[in-house]
Design a protein around this motif. Structure first.
Motif, PDB file in Angstrom:
ATOM      1  N   ASP A   1       4.771  -7.774  -9.710  1.00 18.74           N
ATOM      2  CA  ASP A   1       4.492  -7.935  -8.274  1.00 18.74           C
ATOM      3  C   ASP A   1       3.575  -6.852  -7.725  1.00 18.74           C
ATOM      4  O   ASP A   1       3.064  -6.980  -6.618  1.00 18.74           O
ATOM      5  N   GLU A   2       3.418  -5.773  -8.460  1.00 18.99           N
ATOM      6  CA  GLU A   2       2.531  -4.693  -8.016  1.00 18.99           C
ATOM      7  C   GLU A   2       1.615  -4.303  -9.184  1.00 18.99           C
ATOM      8  O   GLU A   2       1.673  -3.187  -9.692  1.00 18.99           O
ATOM      9  N   ARG A   3       0.806  -5.271  -9.553  1.00 14.24           N
ATOM     10  CA  ARG A   3      -0.039  -5.057 -10.733  1.00 14.24           C
ATOM     11  C   ARG A   3      -0.993  -3.883 -10.546  1.00 14.24           C
ATOM     12  O   ARG A   3      -1.453  -3.292 -11.523  1.00 14.24           O
ATOM     13  N   PHE A   4      -1.305  -3.559  -9.289  1.00 13.90           N
ATOM     14  CA  PHE A   4      -2.232  -2.441  -9.065  1.00 13.90           C
ATOM     15  C   PHE A   4      -1.653  -1.124  -9.557  1.00 13.90           C
ATOM     16  O   PHE A   4      -2.379  -0.155  -9.742  1.00 13.90           O
TER      17      PHE A   4
ATOM     18  N   VAL B   1       0.264   7.679 -24.617  1.00 15.25           N
ATOM     19  CA  VAL B   1      -0.215   9.043 -24.924  1.00 15.25           C
ATOM     20  C   VAL B   1      -1.507   8.986 -25.738  1.00 15.25           C
ATOM     21  O   VAL B   1      -2.428   9.788 -25.534  1.00 15.25           O
ATOM     22  N   ASP B   2      -1.597   8.022 -26.635  1.00 12.68           N
ATOM     23  CA  ASP B   2      -2.775   7.941 -27.501  1.00 12.68           C
ATOM     24  C   ASP B   2      -3.954   7.275 -26.801  1.00 12.68           C
ATOM     25  O   ASP B   2      -5.098   7.497 -27.195  1.00 12.68           O
ATOM     26  N   ASP B   3      -3.683   6.464 -25.811  1.00 10.59           N
ATOM     27  CA  ASP B   3      -4.756   5.797 -25.059  1.00 10.59           C
ATOM     28  C   ASP B   3      -4.369   5.766 -23.580  1.00 10.59           C
ATOM     29  O   ASP B   3      -3.816   4.774 -23.089  1.00 10.59           O
ATOM     30  N   PRO B   4      -4.626   6.873 -22.848  1.00 10.11           N
ATOM     31  CA  PRO B   4      -4.137   6.954 -21.448  1.00 10.11           C
ATOM     32  C   PRO B   4      -4.866   6.040 -20.472  1.00 10.11           C
ATOM     33  O   PRO B   4      -4.616   6.114 -19.279  1.00 10.11           O
ATOM     34  N   THR B   5      -5.769   5.178 -20.984  1.00  9.64           N
ATOM     35  CA  THR B   5      -6.296   4.133 -20.085  1.00  9.64           C
ATOM     36  C   THR B   5      -5.260   3.022 -19.912  1.00  9.64           C
ATOM     37  O   THR B   5      -5.394   2.190 -19.022  1.00  9.64           O
ATOM     38  N   MET B   6      -4.241   3.011 -20.782  1.00 16.71           N
ATOM     39  CA  MET B   6      -3.244   1.938 -20.752  1.00 16.71           C
ATOM     40  C   MET B   6      -1.982   2.431 -20.035  1.00 16.71           C
ATOM     41  O   MET B   6      -1.180   3.197 -20.581  1.00 16.71           O
ATOM     42  N   THR B   7      -1.833   1.993 -18.822  1.00 17.67           N
ATOM     43  CA  THR B   7      -0.662   2.336 -18.012  1.00 17.67           C
ATOM     44  C   THR B   7       0.075   1.056 -17.647  1.00 17.67           C
ATOM     45  O   THR B   7      -0.541   0.101 -17.153  1.00 17.67           O
ATOM     46  N   ILE B   8       1.377   1.037 -17.909  1.00 18.27           N
ATOM     47  CA  ILE B   8       2.205  -0.133 -17.578  1.00 18.27           C
ATOM     48  C   ILE B   8       3.257   0.300 -16.574  1.00 18.27           C
ATOM     49  O   ILE B   8       3.919   1.322 -16.770  1.00 18.27           O
ATOM     50  N   ASN B   9       3.385  -0.459 -15.512  1.00 20.01           N
ATOM     51  CA  ASN B   9       4.322  -0.093 -14.459  1.00 20.01           C
ATOM     52  C   ASN B   9       5.564  -0.986 -14.499  1.00 20.01           C
ATOM     53  O   ASN B   9       5.470  -2.181 -14.799  1.00 20.01           O
ATOM     54  N   TYR B  10       6.707  -0.393 -14.180  1.00 22.07           N
ATOM     55  CA  TYR B  10       8.001  -1.092 -14.212  1.00 22.07           C
ATOM     56  C   TYR B  10       8.763  -0.827 -12.921  1.00 22.07           C
ATOM     57  O   TYR B  10       8.504   0.161 -12.240  1.00 22.07           O
ATOM     58  N   TRP B  11       9.723  -1.691 -12.623  1.00 21.39           N
ATOM     59  CA  TRP B  11      10.720  -1.373 -11.598  1.00 21.39           C
ATOM     60  C   TRP B  11      12.090  -1.411 -12.250  1.00 21.39           C
ATOM     61  O   TRP B  11      12.285  -2.101 -13.253  1.00 21.39           O
TER      62      TRP B  11
ATOM     63  N   THR C   1       8.609   3.361  -4.781  1.00 21.96           N
ATOM     64  CA  THR C   1       9.600   2.294  -4.724  1.00 21.96           C
ATOM     65  C   THR C   1       8.946   0.934  -4.928  1.00 21.96           C
ATOM     66  O   THR C   1       7.731   0.775  -4.822  1.00 21.96           O
ATOM     67  N   TYR C   2       9.813  -0.034  -5.228  1.00 16.32           N
ATOM     68  CA  TYR C   2       9.358  -1.386  -5.564  1.00 16.32           C
ATOM     69  C   TYR C   2       9.306  -2.256  -4.309  1.00 16.32           C
ATOM     70  O   TYR C   2      10.342  -2.497  -3.675  1.00 16.32           O
ATOM     71  N   LEU C   3       8.102  -2.660  -3.936  1.00 21.80           N
ATOM     72  CA  LEU C   3       7.909  -3.476  -2.736  1.00 21.80           C
ATOM     73  C   LEU C   3       8.668  -2.845  -1.563  1.00 21.80           C
ATOM     74  O   LEU C   3       8.489  -1.668  -1.297  1.00 21.80           O
ATOM     75  N   ASN C   4       9.514  -3.634  -0.892  1.00 24.72           N
ATOM     76  CA  ASN C   4      10.277  -3.067   0.233  1.00 24.72           C
ATOM     77  C   ASN C   4      11.713  -2.744  -0.166  1.00 24.72           C
ATOM     78  O   ASN C   4      12.567  -2.557   0.696  1.00 24.72           O
ATOM     79  N   PHE C   5      11.955  -2.672  -1.471  1.00 23.27           N
ATOM     80  CA  PHE C   5      13.315  -2.419  -1.954  1.00 23.27           C
ATOM     81  C   PHE C   5      13.483  -0.939  -2.296  1.00 23.27           C
ATOM     82  O   PHE C   5      12.509  -0.189  -2.403  1.00 23.27           O
ATOM     83  N   SER C   6      14.738  -0.557  -2.491  1.00 22.60           N
ATOM     84  CA  SER C   6      14.985   0.846  -2.837  1.00 22.60           C
ATOM     85  C   SER C   6      14.847   1.099  -4.327  1.00 22.60           C
ATOM     86  O   SER C   6      14.887   2.244  -4.770  1.00 22.60           O
ATOM     87  N   ASN C   7      14.686   0.062  -5.129  1.00 20.86           N
ATOM     88  CA  ASN C   7      14.495   0.251  -6.570  1.00 20.86           C
ATOM     89  C   ASN C   7      13.280   1.130  -6.817  1.00 20.86           C
ATOM     90  O   ASN C   7      12.276   1.031  -6.123  1.00 20.86           O
TER      91      ASN C   7
END
Lengths: 446, 284
Positions: A313-316, A432-442, A418-424
């Motif tokens: 939901d927050e791909r950015f 570490v080997d390729d810091p252009t690759m960032t993955i986001n989680y909630w 935080t995730y969207l409007n939630f408190s999560n």
């Protein structure tokens, strides 16, 4: 008696006459009458503006203690119209509007009807509702330095400047648009390029000493707040806005390195993604590095929450390089196997159970057990080999598994709010080997 | 001898006086620049349609002093100005002139309209200001760049503001009956923006803003009546479920109609029909 009176009158009259003729006027401060001087000052600015038939390049910092700046091209015409384009957004077509040179508090350039210049004073601009970039339509004429005209925002004289330099174009219409589209692309690339890593920095090298700051760049405000940790544990920081140009960037206010003022950087792609400025023995760089220069605000993976869900939901919050990879792989799965991945989830991270990663798809739920270890804010995953997926399914999903858990040196962990409007909470894992690759989680717990 | 002494005196005084005059204080030509401003086609049209016939100036070229210097605002696109000016002409000036007489608007009207392109966001409040009236002399209309003249509701937005602000100007000339504010004063609130229009109507106010205070209540009634046909206005009132509130609004309507008739000799329902017809014609 009468004779005496007449003599007194004579003496008195002569005294008054001498006094009345005495030259007690101060020296003339100005060579001309006020109205003439005001008119001359207005005429001076108007003549300067009209002196460039192919216009000016303008770099406008609306408020350099809060925002970055934008590049404009402006051509002033004798009929009171001005033609204009800017790199504010993708609508770069040259538009015409009106302007006036007036005497206000001093000589002022007023953009009297709406054009590109007012995009920074649009209070309905998302996400800066109510203020926009706090720009203006009224500029005070400040200086002319060999054709470089400095104007200041009437409300923010110290922090808002519009600097006009002759564009030296042969064709205003085409060259101005091409230029702003390039600077707009540069600004976009600074955030969204696939070469961008998770670690933007500012480095300053002077007298053999290298100082590195985490850039802390706000892509909405175009504003940087570089910070570094001093040896004594205290934090030092700088603040400046950034305006992107055709071949580099300009920061405002200038960086003061032992009296050397640095403000113009040129793009250098030869050694990564860097903008470089060199002046009087000082080299400053703004770019993206492969490792954090200051400690990260590490997310407590495996402690804080039981599950982590790929943040669709927050791909950015994930990097462009990862998003491009993920979208391409999703398309491949869909086209080749008619499979759609609905979710990617880490389960049982802190409840004593066996952690595993699961791909939830329209073709079924596939999981792979794994162990993990967090050291100094870096998590390293080790698959146990236990899975409910066949070897064929595992082979199909292997590129995705490599991206999510396969980094040999692990992933930096970073809190991201935080995730969207939630408190999560949300957090990123940065390869570490390729810091252009960032993955986001909630996260969540159960 | 005495006579000669006086003559010598007189010459001396004259000589001294003239000796001190070097003529530097002579009055020359004015140094003030009186060059007429550059007028574009729009300026010429505005002069011909507002300044000359009605002594009303339409300001659209930016002057930071025309609006609140602390707000972040911008001038309109030049192309936004004439449609708004024509809406004023057709749906405000002409109907009032028709029912009030040729000189009605000439005598009682704001002398200036300032047109602003941007929205005017109110700091620390979830509201925007659509327009302002200042001392009966000037009306400022905001966000004119964001009006869609193919949409009647968009056309009605500035007209609502003008009818609202012009209502204030009429009230400044002849105050309305103070008993108007005593009909249902209990629910007037500064936090009117926490109410929807529908909620306000159930309390006996025609709009949420009308529930802010009596003066706004009165001109909101004017504004709503003059930007809706009689049928539409009646439908709004009849949609109110609370019978007492419905009656209150009808009572206010009667007072507004009486105010126009008694003080200006204007049949508000006739004016309503004219503004409605003109507004319909403005839709592209």
């Amino acid at each position: 008696m009468k004779k005496i009176n007449i003599k007194f009158w004579f003496v008195g009259l002569i005294l008054v006459s001498f006094l009345s003729c005495s030259d007690n006027e101060t020296e003339t401060l100005f060579p001309d009458a006020p109205a003439n001087r005001a008119a001359q000052r207005n005429a001076e600015l108007l003549d300067l503006l009209l002196s460039q038939p192919n216009g000016f390049k303008g770099v406008y910092f609306t408020k350099n203690d809060e925002f970055g700046g934008f590049t404009y091209y402006l051509r002033f015409n004798a009929d009171g119209t001005v033609d204009m384009t800017s790199d504010f957004d993708t609508e770069t077509a040259v538009e015409s509007s009106s302007y006036e040179v007036r005497l206000g508090t001093t000589t002022e350039l007023v953009f009297t009807t709406r054009n590109h210049i007012q995009k920074v004073s649009d209070p309905s601009y998302q996400p800066l509702i109510g203020t926009g970039f706090k720009g203006t339509s009224v500029f005070q004429y400040f200086t002319n330095d060999n054709g470089t005209i400095t104007l200041r925002d009437i409300r923010n004289r110290d922090s808002g400047t519009l600097v006009l330099t002759p564009a030296n174009f042969s064709n205003f219409e085409t060259e101005s648009v091409a230029s702003v589209e390039t600077s707009l692309a540069n600004r976009d690339a600074f955030i969204n390029s696939t070469a961008v890593t998770a670690f933007p920095f500012l480095s300053v090298e002077a007298g053999g000493n290298l100082t590195e700051f985490a850039l802390n760049y706000d892509g909405v405000r175009l504003f940087a707040n570089p910070t570094k940790f001093n040896d004594d544990g205290s934090i030092a920081d700088e603040e400046f806005g950034i305006a992107f140009t055709e071949d580099g960037l300009i920061i405002s206010p200038a960086l003061d390195v032992d009296g050397v003022l640095i403000n113009e950087f040129t793009f250098d792609g030869s050694s990564g993604f860097e903008y470089v400025a060199t002046k009087e023995g000082v080299t400053a760089k703004i770019g993206y590095g492969n490792a954090p220069v200051t400690p990260l605000d590490a997310y407590a993976f495996g402690v804080r929450a039981t599950a982590g869900v790929f943040n669709m939901d927050e791909r950015f919050k994930s990097s462009t390089a990862f998003n491009n990879f993920y979208d391409a792989f999703a398309e491949f799965l869909l086209n080749t196997y008619s499979v759609v991945v609905g979710n990617v989830v880490f389960w049982d991270l802190n409840n004593g159970g066996q952690p595993y990663i699961e791909f939830i798809t329209n073709a079924g739920r596939f999981w792979w057990d794994l162990d993990f270890e967090v050291t100094n804010g870096i998590v390293v995953f080790t698959p146990t080999g236990n899975t409910n997926a066949s070897a064929g399914v595992t082979a199909i999903f292997q590129p995705l598994l490599d991206a999510f858990i396969g980094a040999p040196s692990g992933y930096y962990l970073l809190n991201t709010g935080t995730y969207l409007n939630f408190s999560n909470r949300t957090y990123s894992m940065i390869n570490v080997d390729d810091p252009t690759m960032t993955i986001n989680y909630w996260d969540f717990s159960y | 001898m005495k006579k000669y002494t006086y003559i010598v005196f007189a010459f001396m005084i004259l000589a001294f006086a003239m000796a001190c005059d070097d003529g530097s204080d002579a009055v020359g030509e004015s140094q003030i620049d009186t060059t007429p401003p550059i007028l574009n086609d729009l300026d010429v049209w505005l002069r011909g349609n507002f300044v000359s016939p009605y002594n009303i100036e339409i300001l659209y070229k930016w002057d930071i002093n025309d609006t609140d210097i602390d707000r972040f605002l911008h001038p309109p696109f030049e192309s936004s100005v004439r449609p708004v000016a024509e809406a004023l002409q057709k749906a405000w000036i002409e109907p009032y002139t028709q029912v009030g007489g040729e000189n009605f608007i000439k005598k009682i009207a704001p002398r200036q309209f300032t047109l602003v392109g941007s929205f005017n966001f109110n700091p620390n409040s979830p509201t925007i200001t659509l327009g302002l009236a200042e001392a009966g002399t000037k009306i400022t209309l905001f966000n004119i760049d964001f009006l869609d003249f193919t949409n009647i509701n968009d056309i009605k937005r500035p007209l609502k503001t003008v009818h609202h602000e012009y209502g204030h100007i009429l009230n400044q000339n002849i105050p309305f009956d103070v008993t108007y504010g005593e009909i249902n004063p209990a629910d007037y609130t500064a936090q009117w923006f926490n109410r929807s229009d529908a909620e306000a109507r159930e309390l006996g106010y025609i709009t949420a803003y009308g529930s802010s205070q009596a003066g706004e209540d009165f001109v909101e009634m004017v504004s709503e009546m003059l930007t809706n046909s009689k049928e539409d206005f009646d439908a709004i009132v009849e949609s109110i479920s609370d019978e007492e509130s419905k009656g209150i609004i009808r009572q206010k309507e009667a007072m507004v109609v009486d105010y126009y008739k008694t003080n200006f000799g204007i049949d508000l329902y006739e004016l309503q029909a004219l503004t409605e017809a003109a507004t319909q014609e403005l839709v592209n």
